[in-house]
Design an enzyme around this catalytic site. Structure first.
Site, PDB file in Angstrom:
ATOM      1  N   ASP A  50       0.798  -1.230   0.005  1.00 16.20           N
ATOM      2  CA  ASP A  50       0.192   0.048  -0.089  1.00 16.20           C
ATOM      3  C   ASP A  50       1.003   1.145  -0.145  1.00 16.20           C
ATOM      4  OD1 ASP A  50      -2.232  -1.783   0.145  1.00 16.20           O
ATOM      5  OD2 ASP A  50      -1.956  -2.017   2.265  1.00 16.20           O
ATOM      6  N   LYS A  53       2.264   1.824  -5.269  1.00 15.48           N
ATOM      7  CA  LYS A  53       2.684   1.392  -6.224  1.00 15.48           C
ATOM      8  C   LYS A  53       1.747   1.552  -7.486  1.00 15.48           C
ATOM      9  CE  LYS A  53       3.036  -2.664  -4.563  1.00 15.48           C
ATOM     10  NZ  LYS A  53       2.675  -2.379  -3.109  1.00 15.48           N
ATOM     11  N   GLY A  77      -4.154  -4.558  -3.824  1.00 19.63           N
ATOM     12  CA  GLY A  77      -5.100  -3.578  -4.354  1.00 19.63           C
ATOM     13  C   GLY A  77      -4.520  -2.691  -4.769  1.00 19.63           C
ATOM     14  N   HIS A  78      -4.298  -2.250  -6.144  1.00 16.24           N
ATOM     15  CA  HIS A  78      -3.710  -1.120  -6.712  1.00 16.24           C
ATOM     16  C   HIS A  78      -4.537  -0.136  -7.057  1.00 16.24           C
ATOM     17  CE1 HIS A  78       0.109  -3.890  -7.540  1.00 16.24           C
ATOM     18  NE2 HIS A  78      -0.246  -3.624  -6.045  1.00 16.24           N
ATOM     19  N   GLN A 261       2.145  -6.303  -2.912  1.00 16.18           N
ATOM     20  CA  GLN A 261       2.589  -6.212  -1.685  1.00 16.18           C
ATOM     21  C   GLN A 261       3.686  -5.279  -0.993  1.00 16.18           C
ATOM     22  OE1 GLN A 261       1.508  -9.843  -2.843  1.00 16.18           O
ATOM     23  NE2 GLN A 261      -0.262  -8.830  -2.469  1.00 16.18           N
TER      24      GLN A 261
END
Ligand code: IMP
Ligand code: MG
Length: 465
Positions: A50, A53, A77-78, A261
């Protein structure tokens, strides 16, 4: 020479009036020099994930021919914001949002067919064409519905260690991979073999865990029918990713490898057992895509200007009081995958130095600096105090880490909005000092600074530290 360079020279020539032509050629030569030196780059998280990225990969994808994911799965979760619209991708590489890129998902990723197809449909419904430019390795492993049930059951029933997983079936799928019993995407090629293997896996898992009701309630025939339907849709996406990347590297393509991650969630180098089940450090890019380490030209570590983590596990600079809550609200620190509130704390240079070491990071992208705008004073953790020792290096023993106290250097806040600034020199003195302190403590330059969620809120920092 890279495909994108051809494109750029062409575009510049077309766009240039005659007076500007020489400037255009000169500019293209600078791009060629830069890109030819760094055709294959990894972008990865230097903290607990988080870090932002998604935005950095999205920005750098503008100059990439190929964007590839190498590990993790739909636990990522991008979030990317384009023209005010937010996209959250869990499985597809963030680079997919640029129509010129080819995107690969490598063998190291665990694929949930449901999420894969959902994301493709979602993007195509937004007018983003995905199908002819997304390819998945047949050597990648499947995440099946029973993996997700097991993930949740292990978390809920575990008496000792709660990891706080995303519940996406990641751990159980990687367990089956390492246990040599899982289904891979190449099993799709042979329908009957796939059916037999899937049936037999379902039987074995149900037999092994009679106490898990959700598992016992599964309708095997329905699952199989559903899996065969998804197989039809996914088969056209399969391609030998290692081979394609090798060809592309030989042709001089610009390739961005998108980590998921972060360093401290790595199965080996993270805060085990409070980690994910893949190698999220740079080494995972080689094993997760089938390319050799000599083909990697650079590693960009994405660092948030403060620290967050979701899930359980030690966190030396955590702020549990009001300031932590304030940071969470300012930074909108809620999980993109699970919506859980993220734990927040000060920037930790011990972690950043460790990330530089285990990943070979050669520059940082510093994100969310604007979130610190209002703070009168900002702490940076420079080392840990463990009993009567000072530790400069991240400890390998979780028991020691749990007892470490942060040693802070305090810098004055800038208390001004930095939103919209795109030139490093125009940043307030305090913000410059903050960046320079991080560079000094980690012996690594900050080459990108993000001061807001949109693509345009970015400083490309060519200044030498
Ligand atoms: P899993 O990857 O779902 O097994 O979760 C293991 C740990 O990694 C949990 O603490 C999760 O919260 C964390 N985690 C997994 N993926 C991400 C991510 O993309 N960002 C941040 N934390 C993550
Ligand atoms: Mg995330």
């Amino acid at each position: 020479m890279s495909y994108s360079i051809f494109l750029k020279i062409f575009t510049i020539k077309v766009q240039s009036s005659e007076r500007k032509l020489w400037f255009g050629v000169f500019y293209a030569l600078i791009i060629i020099t830069f890109e030819e030196n760094m055709p294959v780059q990894i972008v990865l998280g230097a903290q607990w994930g988080d870090e932002g990225k998604g935005k950095i990969v999205d920005l750098l994808s503008e100059n990439a021919d190929i964007v590839a994911r190498c590990q993790g799965g739909a636990n990522a979760g991008h979030s990317i914001i384009i023209d005010g619209e937010k996209y959250i991708l869990h499985l597809l590489p963030s680079g997919i949002l640029h129509p010129h890129t080819q995107c690969f998902i490598g063998n190291g990723v665990v694929i949930d067919p449901e999420v894969l197809l959902e994301e493709i449909d979602f993007l195509e419904s937004k007018g983003i064409q995905v199908k002819d430019r997304l390819f998945v390795s047949p050597q990648a492993h499947l995440v099946l519905p029973f993996h997700k049930i097991l993930d949740r059951a292990f978390e809920n029933n575990s008496p000792d260690v709660k990891i706080g997983t995303t519940g996406r079936g990641i751990g159980p799928a990687y367990c089956d991979k390492v246990g040599r019993v899982n289904l891979r995407l190449h099993h799709y090629y042979h329908r009957t073999e796939f059916e037999e293997k899937y049936r037999s896996r379902l039987r074995e898992v149900c037999h092994r865990f009679p106490e898990i009701d959700a598992l016992q309630a599964l309708d095997h025939e329905q699952l199989l029918a559903d899996a065969l339907d998804k197989r039809e849709q996914i088969l056209p996406l399969l391609k030998d990713v290692s081979l394609e990347l090798d060809r592309a590297i030989k042709a001089g393509a610009t390739i961005l490898i998108e980590g998921a991650q972060g360093t401290l969630l790595d199965i080996d180098f993270g805060t085990y057992p409070y980690v994910t089940s893949s190698n999220s450090i740079s080494g995972g890019a080689c094993t997760g895509l089938g390319i050799g380490p000599t083909k990697i030209d650079g590693v960009i570590g994405v660092l948030k200007a403060y620290t967050t983590r979701v899930g359980e596990g030690p966190f030396v600079t955590e702020l549990t009081g009001e300031l932590g809550d304030e940071m969470r609200e300012l930074g909108k620190e809620y999980g993109a995958t699970t919506g859980r509130p993220r734990r927040c704390g000060w920037f930790d240079a011990v972690i950043a130095r460790y990330a530089v070491r285990v990943n070979g990071i050669d520059s940082f992208a510093l994100t969310k600096l604007d979130i610190l705008d209002s703070l009168p004073e900002i702490n940076i953790c420079v080392a840990y105090q463990y009993k009567n020792q000072i530790l400069d290096d991240f400890p390998t023993d979780l028991n020691i880490l749990t007892e470490c106290q942060p040693i802070y250097e305090t810098v004055r806040g800038w208390q001004a909005s930095i939103a919209g600034i795109t030139d490093f020199q125009k940043l307030p003195q305090g913000a410059k000092k903050y960046i320079q302190t991080i560079e000094k403590l980690c012996h690594t330059p900050v080459s990108i600074v993000s001061v807001g969620p949109e693509r345009k809120d970015t400083i490309f920092n060519s200044r030498k530290p």
